[in-house]
Design a protein around this motif. Structure first.
Motif, PDB file in Angstrom:
ATOM      1  N   ASP A 217      12.794 -60.927 143.338  1.00  0.00           N
ATOM      2  CA  ASP A 217      12.262 -62.335 142.717  1.00  0.00           C
ATOM      3  C   ASP A 217      10.751 -62.271 143.014  1.00  0.00           C
ATOM      4  OD1 ASP A 217      11.980 -64.721 141.796  1.00  0.00           O
ATOM      5  OD2 ASP A 217      13.148 -65.778 143.238  1.00  0.00           O
ATOM      6  N   THR A 218      10.117 -61.925 142.003  1.00  0.00           N
ATOM      7  CA  THR A 218       8.274 -62.149 142.312  1.00  0.00           C
ATOM      8  C   THR A 218       7.901 -63.358 142.104  1.00  0.00           C
ATOM      9  OG1 THR A 218       8.079 -61.611 139.708  1.00  0.00           O
ATOM     10  CG2 THR A 218       8.146 -59.581 141.426  1.00  0.00           C
ATOM     11  N   THR A 219       8.716 -64.168 141.618  1.00  0.00           N
ATOM     12  CA  THR A 219       8.412 -65.845 141.662  1.00  0.00           C
ATOM     13  C   THR A 219       8.040 -66.296 142.936  1.00  0.00           C
ATOM     14  OG1 THR A 219      10.719 -66.641 141.220  1.00  0.00           O
ATOM     15  CG2 THR A 219       9.199 -66.149 139.162  1.00  0.00           C
ATOM     16  N   ALA A 220       8.782 -65.722 143.822  1.00  0.00           N
ATOM     17  CA  ALA A 220       8.669 -66.178 145.113  1.00  0.00           C
ATOM     18  C   ALA A 220       7.524 -65.780 145.951  1.00  0.00           C
ATOM     19  CB  ALA A 220       9.923 -65.609 146.053  1.00  0.00           C
ATOM     20  N   HIS A 221       6.642 -64.912 145.362  1.00  0.00           N
ATOM     21  CA  HIS A 221       5.515 -64.700 145.795  1.00  0.00           C
ATOM     22  C   HIS A 221       4.399 -64.682 144.842  1.00  0.00           C
ATOM     23  CE1 HIS A 221       7.906 -62.806 149.100  1.00  0.00           C
ATOM     24  NE2 HIS A 221       8.888 -62.497 147.976  1.00  0.00           N
ATOM     25  N   PRO A 222       3.716 -65.490 144.891  1.00  0.00           N
ATOM     26  CA  PRO A 222       2.616 -65.905 143.853  1.00  0.00           C
ATOM     27  C   PRO A 222       1.689 -64.875 143.683  1.00  0.00           C
ATOM     28  CG  PRO A 222       3.225 -68.008 145.027  1.00  0.00           C
ATOM     29  CD  PRO A 222       3.838 -66.839 145.924  1.00  0.00           C
ATOM     30  N   GLU A 223       1.191 -64.229 145.032  1.00  0.00           N
ATOM     31  CA  GLU A 223       0.157 -63.020 144.975  1.00  0.00           C
ATOM     32  C   GLU A 223       0.807 -62.137 143.975  1.00  0.00           C
ATOM     33  OE1 GLU A 223       2.529 -63.166 148.681  1.00  0.00           O
ATOM     34  OE2 GLU A 223       1.390 -64.789 147.674  1.00  0.00           O
ATOM     35  N   VAL A 224       2.020 -61.759 144.262  1.00  0.00           N
ATOM     36  CA  VAL A 224       2.474 -60.611 143.434  1.00  0.00           C
ATOM     37  C   VAL A 224       2.493 -60.887 141.957  1.00  0.00           C
ATOM     38  CG1 VAL A 224       4.674 -59.261 142.814  1.00  0.00           C
ATOM     39  CG2 VAL A 224       4.209 -60.096 145.260  1.00  0.00           C
ATOM     40  N   GLU A 225       2.668 -62.009 141.543  1.00  0.00           N
ATOM     41  CA  GLU A 225       2.623 -62.407 140.070  1.00  0.00           C
ATOM     42  C   GLU A 225       1.410 -62.348 139.549  1.00  0.00           C
ATOM     43  OE1 GLU A 225       5.667 -64.756 138.032  1.00  0.00           O
ATOM     44  OE2 GLU A 225       6.175 -62.862 139.015  1.00  0.00           O
ATOM     45  N   GLN A 226       0.520 -62.677 140.242  1.00  0.00           N
ATOM     46  CA  GLN A 226      -1.036 -62.420 140.021  1.00  0.00           C
ATOM     47  C   GLN A 226      -1.771 -61.180 139.839  1.00  0.00           C
ATOM     48  OE1 GLN A 226      -3.685 -64.825 143.004  1.00  0.00           O
ATOM     49  NE2 GLN A 226      -5.473 -64.165 141.806  1.00  0.00           N
ATOM     50  N   LEU A 227      -1.145 -60.372 140.994  1.00  0.00           N
ATOM     51  CA  LEU A 227      -1.456 -58.803 140.572  1.00  0.00           C
ATOM     52  C   LEU A 227      -0.904 -58.192 139.473  1.00  0.00           C
ATOM     53  CD1 LEU A 227      -2.722 -56.354 141.679  1.00  0.00           C
ATOM     54  CD2 LEU A 227      -0.722 -55.910 143.130  1.00  0.00           C
ATOM     55  N   LEU A 228       0.167 -58.591 139.090  1.00  0.00           N
ATOM     56  CA  LEU A 228       0.850 -58.063 137.831  1.00  0.00           C
ATOM     57  C   LEU A 228       0.402 -58.718 136.642  1.00  0.00           C
ATOM     58  CD1 LEU A 228       4.896 -57.818 138.998  1.00  0.00           C
ATOM     59  CD2 LEU A 228       2.813 -56.169 139.106  1.00  0.00           C
ATOM     60  N   SER A 229       0.103 -59.899 136.655  1.00  0.00           N
ATOM     61  CA  SER A 229      -0.561 -60.535 135.498  1.00  0.00           C
ATOM     62  C   SER A 229      -1.882 -59.934 135.283  1.00  0.00           C
ATOM     63  CB  SER A 229      -0.685 -61.946 135.544  1.00  0.00           C
ATOM     64  OG  SER A 229       0.674 -62.703 135.789  1.00  0.00           O
ATOM     65  N   ALA A 230      -2.500 -59.563 136.515  1.00  0.00           N
ATOM     66  CA  ALA A 230      -4.248 -59.168 136.251  1.00  0.00           C
ATOM     67  C   ALA A 230      -4.187 -57.841 135.744  1.00  0.00           C
ATOM     68  CB  ALA A 230      -4.760 -59.178 137.709  1.00  0.00           C
ATOM     69  N   VAL A 231      -3.197 -56.942 136.067  1.00  0.00           N
ATOM     70  CA  VAL A 231      -3.056 -55.419 135.447  1.00  0.00           C
ATOM     71  C   VAL A 231      -2.682 -55.666 134.041  1.00  0.00           C
ATOM     72  CG1 VAL A 231      -1.809 -53.393 135.534  1.00  0.00           C
ATOM     73  CG2 VAL A 231      -2.278 -54.528 137.798  1.00  0.00           C
TER      74      VAL A 231
END
Length: 255
Positions: A217-231
């Protein structure tokens, strides 16, 4: 929150900063900019920070994270933690810190380089005099997971695209041999997948997370969501970037 969780979180945040450094025309030098087409066709990207101390030879330690697309999919999966270490046989002295990005063109390169234990062997040269320097790296990654083909033991060897900024006071060139592996326990700790009541052999590995065998569940980790969105953003903004042939080649063979 454990120290392992905080360490992986810091590495993900550093990966976001590194991606900005290498994909923004405002911050990336012309010879180091990773173009959008490179990221669009990439199957994986590893972000590593490496530290080298040398006095006519020396040692290297690396840590960071890997993100990769699911096999047979264009969807990026969550990051997993990496580490590495090795030795350099070079004519050189000093200390340097490298911010390194490895772009992997194929699922096979992802598997060989960073989702199983691997050894990196190659020639390297580096000049760092202050806050910004250069490292040139012509290397092959050799997977340690051997297989038998036609009665012979073989291992995969792949080449990757490599981008690197250096800082410190260092000058040298020579041969580098480094060992890389995923940090499964750190990755599980970050995603809350460790369980003291379950044998380690039955716990999910970083390799399983990369392959999409484990639901995160990546929504539980904002920094993961940010990295994937940045890529995803950097892969779609139509920047030409630097000529790819100045940053290594992508190939694979067996040895």
């Amino acid at each position: 929150m454990s120290s392992k969780h905080l360490q992986v979180k810091r590495e993900i945040l550093r990966a976001i900063a590194m991606l900005e450094d290498y994909t923004s025309s405002a911050t990336a030098d012309g010879d180091m900019e990773i173009g959008s087409e490179i990221l669009r066709r990439a199957r994986g990207v590893a972000f590593l920070t490496s530290y080298t101390v040398g006095f006519f030879g020396g040692g290297t330690f690396s840590h960071g994270v890997l993100i990769a697309k699911r096999p047979n999919s264009e969807a990026w999966g969550p990051p997993v933690a990496l580490s590495g270490g090795g030795a350099t046989g070079m004519f050189g002295v000093g200390y340097k810190e490298d911010s390194q990005v490895y772009v992997l063109d194929t699922d096979e390169a992802v598997e060989t380089c960073f989702t199983e234990q691997s050894v990196k062997v190659g020639l390297t040269a580096s000049v760092s005099l202050g806050p910004l320097g250069r490292s040139i790296d012509g290397s092959a990654f050799i997977g340690m997971d051997s297989k038998y083909q036609a009665g012979q033991e073989t291992r995969k060897a792949v080449g990757v695209h490599h981008y690197s900024y250096s800082k410190g006071v260092f000058i040298g060139a020579g041969v580098e041999v480094s060992y890389f592996s995923t940090r499964d326990d750190d990755t599980r700790d970050y995603y809350g997948l460790n369980d003291d009541n379950v044998p380690e052999s039955q716990l999910p590995s970083a390799r399983m997370i990369v392959r999409g065998d484990v639901t995160i569940d990546t929504t539980a980790h904002p920094e993961v969501e940010q990295l994937l969105s940045a890529v995803q953003f950097a892969a779609g903004d139509e920047r030409p970037g630097a000529a790819i042939n100045t940053h290594g080649t992508s190939w694979h063979t067996t040895v």
